[in-house]
Design an enzyme around this catalytic site. Structure first.
Site, mmCIF file in Angstrom:
data_model
loop_
_atom_site.group_PDB
_atom_site.id
_atom_site.type_symbol
_atom_site.label_atom_id
_atom_site.label_comp_id
_atom_site.label_asym_id
_atom_site.label_seq_id
_atom_site.Cartn_x
_atom_site.Cartn_y
_atom_site.Cartn_z
ATOM 1 C CB CYS A 193 55.239 43.323 49.036
ATOM 2 S SG CYS A 193 53.789 43.589 49.481
HETATM 3 N N1 LIG Z 1 49.157 41.395 48.973
HETATM 4 C C1 LIG Z 1 49.913 41.826 50.147
HETATM 5 O O1 LIG Z 1 50.462 41.101 50.801
HETATM 6 C C2 LIG Z 1 50.016 43.186 49.989
HETATM 7 C C3 LIG Z 1 50.777 43.866 51.152
HETATM 8 C C4 LIG Z 1 51.067 45.270 51.183
HETATM 9 C C5 LIG Z 1 50.819 46.077 50.282
HETATM 10 N N2 LIG Z 1 50.119 45.509 48.859
HETATM 11 C C6 LIG Z 1 49.898 46.270 47.780
HETATM 12 O O2 LIG Z 1 48.505 46.631 48.004
HETATM 13 C C7 LIG Z 1 47.935 46.913 46.861
HETATM 14 C C8 LIG Z 1 46.843 45.922 46.256
HETATM 15 O O3 LIG Z 1 47.400 44.560 46.305
HETATM 16 P P1 LIG Z 1 46.678 43.113 46.474
HETATM 17 O O4 LIG Z 1 47.622 41.923 46.851
HETATM 18 O O5 LIG Z 1 45.499 43.244 47.215
HETATM 19 O O6 LIG Z 1 46.206 42.870 44.819
HETATM 20 P P2 LIG Z 1 45.148 42.026 44.246
HETATM 21 O O7 LIG Z 1 45.669 41.730 43.031
HETATM 22 O O8 LIG Z 1 44.872 40.865 45.405
HETATM 23 O O9 LIG Z 1 43.794 42.742 44.365
HETATM 24 C C9 LIG Z 1 43.652 43.801 43.570
HETATM 25 C C10 LIG Z 1 42.070 44.048 43.139
HETATM 26 O O10 LIG Z 1 42.024 45.176 42.372
HETATM 27 C C11 LIG Z 1 41.286 44.886 41.266
HETATM 28 N N3 LIG Z 1 41.280 46.003 40.263
HETATM 29 C C12 LIG Z 1 42.125 46.123 39.584
HETATM 30 N N4 LIG Z 1 42.243 47.411 38.723
HETATM 31 C C13 LIG Z 1 41.134 48.134 39.308
HETATM 32 C C14 LIG Z 1 40.436 49.316 39.336
HETATM 33 N N5 LIG Z 1 40.917 50.304 38.201
HETATM 34 N N6 LIG Z 1 39.299 49.619 40.013
HETATM 35 C C15 LIG Z 1 39.199 48.739 41.073
HETATM 36 N N7 LIG Z 1 39.590 47.440 41.166
HETATM 37 C C16 LIG Z 1 40.615 47.244 40.390
HETATM 38 C C17 LIG Z 1 41.252 43.745 40.755
HETATM 39 O O11 LIG Z 1 40.410 43.245 39.994
HETATM 40 C C18 LIG Z 1 41.683 42.933 42.107
HETATM 41 O O12 LIG Z 1 40.500 42.205 42.541
HETATM 42 C C19 LIG Z 1 49.380 46.876 45.749
HETATM 43 O O13 LIG Z 1 49.752 48.098 45.601
HETATM 44 C C20 LIG Z 1 50.270 45.712 46.586
HETATM 45 O O14 LIG Z 1 51.449 46.260 46.264
HETATM 46 C C21 LIG Z 1 49.990 44.149 48.889
#
Ligand SMILES: NC(=O)c1ccc[n+]([C@@H]2O[C@H](COP(=O)([O-])OP(=O)(O)OC[C@H]3O[C@@H](n4cnc5c(N)ncnc54)[C@H](O)[C@@H]3O)[C@@H](O)[C@H]2O)c1
Length: 420
Positions: A261
């Site tokens: 983030c």
């Molecule tokens: N990790 C954090 O602490 C956090 C906190 C707040 C916000 N976010 C936001 O949340 C969002 C997700 O982050 P995350 O950390 O969970 O990512 P991540 O990489 O842990 O998980 C994302 C998942 O989405 C899947 N994916 C990719 N393309 C896809 C598609 N087209 N259809 C379905 N699944 C798909 C991937 O295979 C993966 O398993 C991002 O925008 C991030 O900025 C993350």
């Protein structure tokens, strides 16, 4: 409808959300494009820090299942998008996963569905990217045939106090009816729901939160540099300032910002301001510059520490403690330990690491040597750098056994330790 909700993207954000919804009694389907993730989850194995295998098994017991079959999206009343939003080349937003997930929903959208985007993104994405795609692929109209909303994820991996239930959930609807629907949806498993005027306000609220942290961390990181030169202990300064019961929130310097983030999201905002309005978001750009140069600054301080004893970095053995981006978790995304190790290696150091959460660590093309013998390796190294203060580390004790100990987290009190 077979499912109350389908969560698209089963990572750090999507999986805890699916867990919370399952626990609240909702029928939850998880959709992911990675077959390995889906197979592991259906077999009861977790791949994120905040959930154990037992948690996943509990979810399965509660009816959760994961799939790569997008046609099942049609069987869910609500679809929530939790896919990654990294940076593209040139630091612009990379919305390929959001577009991919939106298209999968669009191809399977039924009238009456609620579609929510949770991925962090620039203001306007829900209305300008997600809505047109959904409408085009489904032939349905947002606000009339289906509901559309943005609700930023605020998860803080490793936080034992605030999780998906007790962290207030911000929601912004495309129309008032969309807002009512999305508030009712999250109200089923989140204690407090906060409405914004529209989707853009919800998108921007998330970016303000992250930018606020980014800028304030940059402030103390810049102060760390000159306080060191002036012989002022910034950690003591912050401790003193934070006794003010109002108007001050403590932020701490460190070897750089990491995670998915803070180093990334503010760029979405500055890129958006620049491309839409033609001028820079100066705070973000300055913070980016300061925070991004911290690993280099830490390498320079390491060099100075060795130099003070007539020793070069070239040929020195440097042990890095903790290489994840925050303490007590395994997530290494954007960890400042990576550029730090790269810099020290480029200067000719033999870099080793210790991290109870990281089994192997590659920097560039090089697999960094790992040690499990914490005390032995600390005693043998020419310099030990505490990069991440995992709970397994007794920093003062380690400073005592090391030849030189550089504490980038300000946790040592031992006088042998050098603090950032
Ligand atoms: N990790 C954090 O602490 C956090 C906190 C707040 C916000 N976010 C936001 O949340 C969002 C997700 O982050 P995350 O950390 O969970 O990512 P991540 O990489 O842990 O998980 C994302 C998942 O989405 C899947 N994916 C990719 N393309 C896809 C598609 N087209 N259809 C379905 N699944 C798909 C991937 O295979 C993966 O398993 C991002 O925008 C991030 O900025 C993350």
């Amino acid at each position: 409808m077979t499912y109350d909700v389908v969560v698209l993207g089963l990572g750090y954000v999507g999986l805890p959300l699916a867990q919370q919804a399952t626990r609240a009694g909702l029928r939850v389907l998880g959709f992911d494009v990675k077959p390995g993730v889906v197979t592991a989850l259906n077999a009861g194995r977790s791949h994120v820090d905040d959930l154990t295998d037992a948690d996943v098994r509990e979810m399965i017991g509660g009816g959760f299942r994961a799939t790569t079959d997008e046609t099942l999206i049609a069987d869910a009343g609500t679809a929530v998008i939790c896919v990654p939003t990294p940076l593209a080349e040139g630091d612009g937003p990379d919305l390929r996963a959001v577009v991919g997930a939106t298209e999968a929903i669009g191809r399977n959208l039924r009238p009456g569905t609620l579609v929510v985007l949770e991925s962090t993104t620039y203001p306007g994405t829900t209305d300008e990217v997600v809505r047109p795609l959904l409408e085009k692929l489904s032939g349905l109209t947002a606000g009339i045939d289906f509901h559309l909303a943005f609700s930023p994820e605020r998860i803080d991996p490793g936080n034992e106090r605030f999780g998906p239930r007790n962290t207030p959930k911000v929601v912004g609807g495309y129309t008032r009816a969309c807002a009512d629907r999305v508030a009712a949806f999250y109200g089923r498993f989140v204690d407090t729901v906060v409405r914004t005027k529209g989707t853009r306000e919800a998108e921007t609220a998330k970016l303000l939160e992250n930018t606020y942290r980014h800028v304030n961390i940059a402030l103390v990181n810049e102060m760390a540099r000159f306080c060191h030169e002036l012989g002022i202990d910034l950690w003591d300064v912050i401790h003193a300032a934070s006794t003010k019961p109002f108007g001050f929130q403590a932020f701490f310097p460190g070897p750089g910002v990491g995670g998915h983030c803070i180093p990334i999201d503010p760029n979405y905002l500055s890129h958006n301001v620049r491309s839409k309005l033609g001028y820079p978001f100066r705070f973000v750009e300055l913070a980016q510059e300061i925070n991004a140069t911290m690993p280099d600054y830490v390498a320079r301080r390491a060099q100075n520490l060795l130099n003070a004893d007539g020793q070069a970095v070239h040929g020195a053995t440097i042990l890095l403690l903790g290489v994840t981006y925050k303490p007590n978790i395994a997530d290494q995304r954007e960890s400042p330990a990576t550029p730090l190790a790269g810099r020290l290696s480029a200067l000719g150091a033999t870099v080793m690491y210790h991290d109870p959460h990281v089994a192997s660590w590659t920097v560039g093309d090089i697999e960094v040597a790992r040690t499990d013998d914490l005390e032995g390796a600390a005693a043998a190294a020419d310099l030990v750098i505490l990069v991440q203060n995992h709970r397994e580390y007794d920093a003062d004790h380690l400073a005592g056994v090391s030849k030189r100990f550089f504490d980038t987290r300000g946790v040592t009190t031992a006088k042998e330790a050098h603090r950032l």
